[in-house]
Design a protein around this motif. Structure first.
Motif, PDB file in Angstrom:
ATOM      1  N   HIS A 186      -6.648 -20.071  26.918  1.00 29.80           N
ATOM      2  CA  HIS A 186      -7.478 -19.539  27.961  1.00 29.80           C
ATOM      3  C   HIS A 186      -7.408 -18.400  28.235  1.00 29.80           C
ATOM      4  N   ALA A 187      -8.366 -17.670  28.783  1.00 30.29           N
ATOM      5  CA  ALA A 187      -8.518 -16.347  28.996  1.00 30.29           C
ATOM      6  C   ALA A 187      -7.411 -15.823  29.831  1.00 30.29           C
ATOM      7  N   HIS A 188      -6.997 -16.429  30.938  1.00 27.99           N
ATOM      8  CA  HIS A 188      -6.021 -15.803  31.935  1.00 27.99           C
ATOM      9  C   HIS A 188      -5.191 -16.671  32.505  1.00 27.99           C
ATOM     10  N   LEU A 189      -5.236 -18.133  32.210  1.00 23.29           N
ATOM     11  CA  LEU A 189      -4.165 -19.178  32.683  1.00 23.29           C
ATOM     12  C   LEU A 189      -3.446 -19.905  31.559  1.00 23.29           C
ATOM     13  N   HIS A 190      -2.008 -20.339  31.910  1.00 20.64           N
ATOM     14  CA  HIS A 190      -1.328 -20.683  31.052  1.00 20.64           C
ATOM     15  C   HIS A 190      -1.743 -22.106  30.651  1.00 20.64           C
TER      16      HIS A 190
ATOM     17  N   PRO B 190      -4.659 -22.774  38.769  1.00 22.93           N
ATOM     18  CA  PRO B 190      -3.735 -21.828  38.783  1.00 22.93           C
ATOM     19  C   PRO B 190      -2.388 -21.942  38.979  1.00 22.93           C
TER      20      PRO B 190
ATOM     21  N   ARG C 158       1.651 -18.001  26.769  1.00 21.88           N
ATOM     22  CA  ARG C 158       0.688 -18.596  27.796  1.00 21.88           C
ATOM     23  C   ARG C 158       0.078 -20.045  27.303  1.00 21.88           C
TER      24      ARG C 158
ATOM     25  N   GLU D 208      -8.468 -26.574  35.821  1.00 21.46           N
ATOM     26  CA  GLU D 208      -7.847 -25.193  35.928  1.00 21.46           C
ATOM     27  C   GLU D 208      -7.202 -25.441  37.430  1.00 21.46           C
TER      28      GLU D 208
END
Length: 217
Positions: free
Chosen positions: A145-149, A134, A176, A132
């Motif tokens: 992924h819950a919040h990343l591309h 960001p 995403r 990861e």
């Protein structure tokens, strides 16, 4: 037509290349997926006659990309290998390639074909299943992924233009998620059907062509 395409993913500037690679300028890092070293050798051991030189051709393409982008590192998004390591011609080609780029840091995300990679002696750092950084999450499998591309490989996406039966390797740009085409020339492909809002970037021999409407990543 151009052989590269600059765009933004998750607010980050990246460049896609017709030679099936993604460059992240801020990190000075080049990404490819599904190199499948040793695949042709494995087929030959099974009695299937294939022409030689495929690995050398793939690595020559990779050298040209490293030199063009002036990348400081290369990450392979899984399936560096195709199977077991047997001391074939591809290993000699790889070691010669590594000697040509001694300052390039090379790392790999774990792919489903990479069980022998840890003991292969290829001077590749093992990065685990997911890294990861960001706004990105790098991995082999196209798992959201819950919040990343997510930037990944694995499925070898290909796409045909309307009215044509020929399928071309393609970057598959989803919500995403960006799925890279297989870098190795000797691979099969999975035919992509673009959902609403998705797009693709087709990779021809000397040109790159976006297909579909815009999508925020």
């Amino acid at each position: 037509m151009a052989d590269s395409l600059a765009l933004e993913l998750a607010g980050e500037a990246v460049e896609l290349f017709a030679e099936r690679a993604l460059f992240w300028p801020r990190a000075r890092r080049l990404f490819i997926a599904d190199l499948h070293l040793g695949k042709a050798d494995a087929f030959r051991r099974s009695g299937i006659a294939l022409p030689r030189g495929g690995t050398s051709h793939d690595l020559a393409r990779l050298s040209a990309l490293v030199e063009r982008t002036r990348a400081e590192s290369l990450w392979i998004l899984g399936d560096v290998l195709h199977g077991r390591v047997t001391g074939g011609e591809w290993q000699r080609s790889w070691h010669a390639w590594r000697a040509r780029h001694p300052l390039l840091a090379v790392g790999a995300l774990a792919g489903n074909h990479d069980r022998a990679l840890a003991d292969a002696g290829l001077e590749i750092a093992l990065l685990g299943e997911t890294v990861e950084q960001p706004p990105f999450a790098f991995r082999h499998d196209p798992i959201p992924h819950a919040h990343l591309h997510v930037v990944c490989g694995h499925v070898h996406p290909v796409l045909a233009l309307p009215g044509s039966a020929r399928r071309w390797p393609a970057f598959w740009l989803r919500e995403r998620m960006t799925v890279l085409p297989a870098f190795a020339a000797f691979t099969g492909g999975w035919a992509v059907e673009l959902a609403a809002g998705e797009r693709a970037v087709l990779c021809g021999p000397d040109a790159i062509a976006p297909v579909g409407r815009g999508l925020r990543g």
